[in-house]
Each structure stands twice: as structure tokens, then as C-alpha cells.
Design an enzyme around this catalytic site. Structure first.
Site, PDB file in Angstrom:
ATOM      1  N   VAL A 145      20.084 -12.964  32.220  1.00 41.80           N
ATOM      2  CA  VAL A 145      20.189 -14.288  32.845  1.00 41.80           C
ATOM      3  C   VAL A 145      19.703 -14.197  34.292  1.00 41.80           C
ATOM      4  O   VAL A 145      20.135 -13.339  35.056  1.00 41.80           O
ATOM      5  CB  VAL A 145      21.638 -14.806  32.785  1.00 41.80           C
ATOM      6  CG1 VAL A 145      21.755 -16.129  33.529  1.00 41.80           C
ATOM      7  CG2 VAL A 145      22.076 -14.963  31.334  1.00 41.80           C
ATOM      8  N   LYS A 146      18.775 -15.098  34.622  1.00 42.40           N
ATOM      9  CA  LYS A 146      18.179 -15.070  35.963  1.00 42.40           C
ATOM     10  C   LYS A 146      18.776 -16.201  36.788  1.00 42.40           C
ATOM     11  O   LYS A 146      18.789 -17.352  36.348  1.00 42.40           O
ATOM     12  CB  LYS A 146      16.667 -15.254  35.802  1.00 42.40           C
ATOM     13  CG  LYS A 146      15.819 -14.709  36.921  1.00 42.40           C
ATOM     14  CD  LYS A 146      14.350 -14.797  36.492  1.00 42.40           C
ATOM     15  CE  LYS A 146      13.407 -14.291  37.528  1.00 42.40           C
ATOM     16  NZ  LYS A 146      12.012 -14.566  37.153  1.00 42.40           N
ATOM     17  N   VAL A 147      19.278 -15.844  37.967  1.00 47.14           N
ATOM     18  CA  VAL A 147      19.860 -16.882  38.847  1.00 47.14           C
ATOM     19  C   VAL A 147      19.251 -16.744  40.235  1.00 47.14           C
ATOM     20  O   VAL A 147      18.888 -15.648  40.663  1.00 47.14           O
ATOM     21  CB  VAL A 147      21.407 -16.784  38.928  1.00 47.14           C
ATOM     22  CG1 VAL A 147      22.042 -16.900  37.561  1.00 47.14           C
ATOM     23  CG2 VAL A 147      21.852 -15.523  39.621  1.00 47.14           C
TER      24      VAL A 147
END
Ligand code: G3P
Length: 231
Positions: free
Chosen positions: A82-84
């Protein structure tokens, strides 16, 4: 050093994967939008092809939304990272998601201080954008060197440096020498890494010379040799 492909283009991913040198893929909202497909289906298909870490970016601006999107995206495939974005809400989301055991790639990093905070929050990867720093007159490679040096002093942080916004093959040599754990690169940069005019001209010369030998059929020669030796 791991190599990720920075694209959502399935043809590019299939081609690069067939070379046997791709460890994962990174995407972002711009790359997904460029390809025009359905976000989740594209991510699922990329995971199927690469069988390695595939970054899928959240688009919510609040931590609660990022966490919700992240938890759902993580269920699409065991390979989803997951990229934030690197901001206060992103740090909160990184902490919550990493506490859940979900790998997080913290993106849009432009300073060593940001990288330190992302690592403290539990990021699996930090993505410093070296090309975009170069674009504004700063030294992107120097940032990679700083982050690698800081993380090396505190190995318990456990975050990998993922050099992003790679623009040309020279960047790849520079981040490799800097000790970046991973680099994510567009397909066009990967292609340029393979090519060298002396390799092409050398191969052409070998082929030309080979055409003058009495029997240029290698397979036939070897098969006859092995059969004769077997008796
Ligand atoms: O995926 C993030 C990053 O690699 C984007 O690169 O070329 O848009 O600055 P670029």
C-alpha cells in the site's frame, strides 16, 4: 539491489518480466490514469504477472480513508504494497497499516527528515523522488545517499530505500553506487540500460564472421558430435 518497474502498462510489465530481472512494480494514480483501465483489476493482473511487491496508491487525503483503502487493497493480492503520501495523515496511516502487518511504501519523499519519519512510522519502503528534485535544481542522488547513510546507522528501522522518479540510466548507476535497496524505473530507462552501441556492432561483426565458417549450424554440429560420441 532490487529492480521495480514504474508503470501500469501490462505489455511493458510482461516484456520486462520475461527478461527475468524485475522484482516488483510500482504504480501511482497518474500511471494508472494514463493506462485507462480499472484500478483494482490492473493491480490484480500486475500481481499475477510479477509475483512480487506491487505498489498500489491510496487516494484519500485523511488517515482513516487511507487506512480503509489500504486494508481493502491488501486483500486484492498478497503482493500488494500500500502506497501512501508522505504527510501527517500518511504517517498515521503508515503506522496503522504496518501495525496490521500490511507493507507500506511511503511516497513523495523529498528530504532525509521525511524519510526518517516514514521509517519511524513503520514504512517497508521509502520512495525519494530523485528526478523531481533534480528538476527544481536540487541534487536527487545526494538525497538517496543521505537516506541510505541514515538508515544504515539505525538498522532497526528496517525500511528499504526505493529510489523513484528515475529519469535516465545514469541515475541507475548513481543510486546503485549509493546503496539504494531498490530502484523503480520506467520501461524506457530499463531498455536504455540494456543497450550499448558497441554491443550491437560487436554482435553484428560476430555474425558476419560466423557466416564465413564451413558449417554455421551449431545445433546440427552439436547433435552429430553427441550422437557420434554416444556410439
Ligand atoms: O512512481 C513514482 C515516481 O517514480 C514518478 O516519477 O517521473 O513522474 O517523477 P516521475
Amino acid at each position: 539491489m532490487k529492480l521495480f518497474l514504474d508503470t501500469a502498462n501490462l505489455d511493458e510489465i510482461r516484456e520486462a518480466h520475461s527478461w527475468g530481472i524485475i522484482d516488483g512494480v510500482t504504480t501511482n494514480p497518474s500511471l494508472i490514469a494514463k493506462e485507462g483501465g480499472d484500478f483494482v483489476s490492473v493491480i490484480a493482473e500486475i500481481c499475477e504477472i510479477v509475483q512480487g511487491p506491487v505498489s498500489a496508491e491510496t487516494v484519500s487525503q485523511e488517515a482513516a480513508g487511507m487506512i480503509r483503502e489500504g486494508r481493502l487493497l491488501a486483500q486484492v493480492s498478497e503482493h500488494v504494497v500500500v502506497k501512501v503520501p508522505l504527510c501527517r495523515e500518511g504517517l498515521k496511516a503508515t503506522k496503522a497499516l504496518s501495525d496490521d502487518g500490511i507493507p507500506v511504501n511511503v511516497t513523495l519523499c523529498f528530504s532525509a527528515n521525511q524519510a526518517l519519519l516514514a521509517a519511524k512510522a513503520g514504512a517497508t519502503y521509502i520512495s525519494p523522488f530523485l528526478g523531481r528534485l533534480d528538476d527544481v535544481g536540487q541534487d536527487g542522488v545526494e538525497l538517496i545517499e543521505q537516506i541510505v547513510a541514515i538508515y544504515a546507522m539505525y538498522p532497526a528501522l528496517g525500511t528499504e530505500v526505493l529510489s523513484a522518479s528515475v529519469r535516465h540510466p545514469r541515475h541507475m548507476v548513481q543510486v546503485a553506487l549509493a546503496g539504494s535497496d531498490v530502484a523503480t524505473l520506467p520501461f524506457k530507462v530499463l531498455s536504455k540500460m540494456v543497450e550499448h552501441p558497441l554491443t550491437e556492432s560487436g554482435n553484428a561483426r560476430f555474425l558476419k564472421d560466423w557466416s564465413t565458417v564451413p558449417d554455421p549450424d551449431v545445433v546440427g554440429q552439436v547433435e552429430r558430435f553427441l550422437a557420434a560420441r554416444k556410439g
